[in-house]
Design a protein around this motif. Structure first.
Motif, short mmCIF file in Angstrom:
data_model
loop_
_atom_site.label_atom_id
_atom_site.label_comp_id
_atom_site.label_asym_id
_atom_site.label_seq_id
_atom_site.Cartn_x
_atom_site.Cartn_y
_atom_site.Cartn_z
N ALA A 144 60.23 26.92 -0.83
CA ALA A 144 58.89 27.25 -0.70
C ALA A 144 58.40 27.31 -2.32
O ALA A 144 56.89 26.98 -2.39
N THR B 244 58.91 25.00 -4.68
CA THR B 244 59.04 23.69 -5.21
C THR B 244 57.32 23.03 -5.39
O THR B 244 56.57 23.27 -4.33
N LEU C 122 56.90 27.35 4.03
CA LEU C 122 56.57 25.98 3.21
C LEU C 122 55.74 24.99 4.01
O LEU C 122 54.74 24.54 3.56
N GLN D 191 52.21 26.33 3.72
CA GLN D 191 51.78 26.00 2.32
C GLN D 191 51.32 24.41 2.17
O GLN D 191 50.23 24.30 1.61
N GLU E 63 47.83 22.34 0.73
CA GLU E 63 48.10 21.88 -0.60
C GLU E 63 47.34 20.48 -0.88
O GLU E 63 47.03 20.30 -2.13
K LIG Z 1 54.90 24.75 -2.68
#
Ligand SMILES: [K+]
Ligand SMILES: [K+]
Ligand SMILES: [K+]
Ligand SMILES: [K+]
Ligand SMILES: [K+]
Ligand SMILES: [K+]
Ligand SMILES: [K+]
Lengths: 428, 428
Positions: free
Chosen positions: A27, A29, A309, A312, A316
């Protein structure tokens, strides 16, 4: 002596945290806009899935052990704590082993960890059998108790012995180790003792403690649901001096920059919470859990761990970029598999429904269709969303977020929707 | 309808994660060698303690609510999930409020969060009372049920209404807000309904569900015990390229650099695990938990949350530096308070021992001395270690680590040690 309830609850809480520990590096990264999502994360995701599996195997071994030992005393409680600490080392040593595959130290540390766990569990077994009042009623009344004890010890020491030989051999022939470790077959069937419902039989229908499956699952669902708020609490409280400099003192503007994080958390919590709700509904009507059902549950949970993740990533990337589409599709795939394995648990239970299910949800029960609907909702919606985003990739973000918002309401109105659907089907 | 057991277990898992979420920023603070330990961390520690308290208050409200509502259905389960998500926002909004005290947004967000939680809980109450089969048996048979309903609603909406007026007033007079929020007194005694064991009476002897106290405590102990291994798994897997560059490919040398982290984790897990063990031993013999006992438990858990950071700090500083001594003394203080509040729970329970304790541990019971010994071990050892490090500050590290190593053995040999002690005392 004491009931083992609290000890097992604490063990499940610990194990669920350790099982999910390798989601964090995944998560956290940082994904650049111009890199493909898959390539960067593949190794880390593989490590997560492997450590999740390994810890789950250790957890299953723990369950079997404490189905034999049903009462505990202080000494066992302390031995169990030692065992737990060793289990918490498994993900880290595995991660070292995976990151430094050519270095013997990784293998030695991991195998050493497994061996010490085996030794501690053997001590627990020896201690318990020398205080037979701690054991399961069935086993206490066994005539061949010492035979059963050696049987259990053999089972416990199987994997550690493999690791021992792997370590020894690796000090000599490194290539041989790789083959030994990765080609060890699943232990075959064992001599059966007809008097005792063998908890160490390794048959798929071996009973698994339903209470512990629920406790472990609750732990995982809780951790995954709150994974992103942990990061928000730690990273997204703006620094007052930075707020002054960059946003002219406007906190609202500073917080707006975190919009993607908030949305990712909201979607993540809602989805994981609803998957928990489906799991909860199912297990309310399960009377007995078999090992195969436990295995399917593990797969479902492993996918649930990927949701934070995935959410996310959906927030993003720039709108309508290729990465955003990929992220949305990955989220759909993860939700699909998390839900389909839950549905699989129900289907598998239906095969032995007299033993494993409450009458209401059996094949002709009044709640049967409704349970199917609850468990099929997320897989179907994820599947539909996936294909819609393939066709209408320009609106993928809107479609995905629309799905996020409508599924909770679908759950609330599920009874009405099912009745509607049945009426329509009867009309046709 | 369904048993609420699983829902409450999941809620306790979630709440224990959220209660401890603000330990992370504390544990992740980089402490320079030349800065005093206290000044840098004070604000963050204060935020952790406040959010821990706030979430525990929300948790206590949740317990009271679900002592009234003993059965749940799907709708309540979903409403509870919504309530849970709002509770997960409390630490973050409080942290914003504390970091930006002059900005209205922080107060508005926090108060808004509290208000929405109040609204959702009111909806839960209204829903439950319109489906009376969901309620506690005692309340179902009440004649004045609607009176009790309004009583509960008043209690639930008390704090949210304070927050509402605080928000409104803050939009006008900012200073007034500070006074209003921080001077609101604890709600006074309520009109008593003699027929029902009031779960909303706020009396210190009000029963608190023992199962939930155990579940929440287990959650906190598990999270704190594993806090440091999470960081180790995420940060302390060396990068292969860096290992080649800096350590000439030697993994052992690279891992040696993490020695302090490993030692901190080992000490942290051992101490937290043994504190859990003492907690577990105590609650095995507690038959009934009162609100006051729950409050003491909360204080103990709040201190337990400080242990990972304390252990980190003891290994971070150069040997024999002032910071190292301070870190060791802080660790002793934290361990002392974590243990002394556990002992306090036992002492308080002894006052009402007929109701709250199992006969074995009552004043003349056979296990009484032994229970006292278990609960007093850590406080005494921490106290002794603290004073020894004051006197022999040069050997403080050795003394502290010696204590870490010997206490587990002291627990194992506790019975022998207690008998030894009693024999010595009788001899004198
Ligand atoms: K991330
Ligand atoms: K947990
Ligand atoms: K739990
Ligand atoms: K976690
Ligand atoms: K630190
Ligand atoms: K728990
Ligand atoms: K955590």
């Amino acid at each position: 002596t004491q009931s083992s309830h609290r000890l097992l609850n604490y063990s499940d809480a610990l194990i669920s945290i350790i099982a999910t520990v390798m989601i964090l590096p995944v998560a956290h990264t940082k994904v650049e806009d111009n890199e493909s999502v898959q390539t960067l994360l593949t190794t880390k995701i593989a490590v997560y899935l492997m450590t999740f599996l390994i810890v789950t195997v250790a957890w299953a071994a723990h369950i079997r052990l404490f189905q034999v030992i049903v009462r505990i005393d202080d000494c066992l409680a302390l031995l169990n704590l030692a065992c737990m600490m060793l289990i918490t080392f498994l993900p880290y040593t595995f991660s070292l082993m995976a990151t430094f595959p050519e270095n013997i130290l990784g293998i030695l540390l991991f195998c050493g960890c497994v061996m010490v766990i085996g030794v501690i569990q053997s001590i627990i077994v020896l201690y318990a059998f020398s205080h037979p009042y701690l054991l399961n009623q069935q086993i206490q009344s066994l005539e061949s108790r010492s035979f059963y004890k050696s049987h259990i010890l053999k089972v416990i020491m199987r994997v550690p012995l493999v690791c021992f030989f792997a370590s020894v051999t690796s000090l000599i022939f490194f290539q041989l180790v790789h083959d030994t470790v990765f080609n060890t077959s699943v232990p075959g069937p064992v001599e059966e003792s007809p008097e005792v419902e063998l908890f160490y039989s390794f048959l798929p229908n071996e009973p698994l403690s339903k209470e512990r499956v629920e406790a472990f699952s609750d732990g995982v669902y809780a951790i995954v649901a709150t994974l992103l708020i942990l990061d928000i609490c730690e990273d997204n409280v703006p620094d007052p001096t930075l707020v002054k400099q960059h946003f002219g003192g406007s906190l609202v503007a500073a917080l707006k920059a975190y919009g993607p994080e908030y949305l990712a958390y909201f979607g993540s919590f809602a989805t994981v919470g609803l998957l928990w709700f489906a799991h909860h509904s199912l297990f309310l009507h399960v009377t007995r859990t078999t090992r195969f059902m436990g295995l399917l549950n593990t797969f479902s949970l492993a996918f649930v761990g990927g949701l934070p993740l995935a959410y996310q990533l959906t927030h993003e990337f720039p709108p309508n970029s290729r990465n955003e589409l990929e992220a949305i599709q990955i989220s759909c795939v993860i939700i699909f598999f998390a839900g389909i394995f839950q549905l699989a648990i129900f289907v598998v239970a239906l095969y032995r429904q007299q033993e494993t299910l409450h009458p209401y949800v059996r094949y002709n029960g009044q709640e049967h269709i409704f349970m199917l609907a609850k468990l099929a909702l997320y897989p179907c919606v994820a599947l539909v969303t996936f294909f819609l985003t393939c066709i209408l990739s320009r609106f993928s973000a809107s479609i995905f977020h629309l799905m996020e918002i409508t599924v909770p309401f679908a759950f609330i109105l599920l009874r009405l929707l099912v009745r509607l659907l049945l009426s329509i089907l009867r009309y046709i």
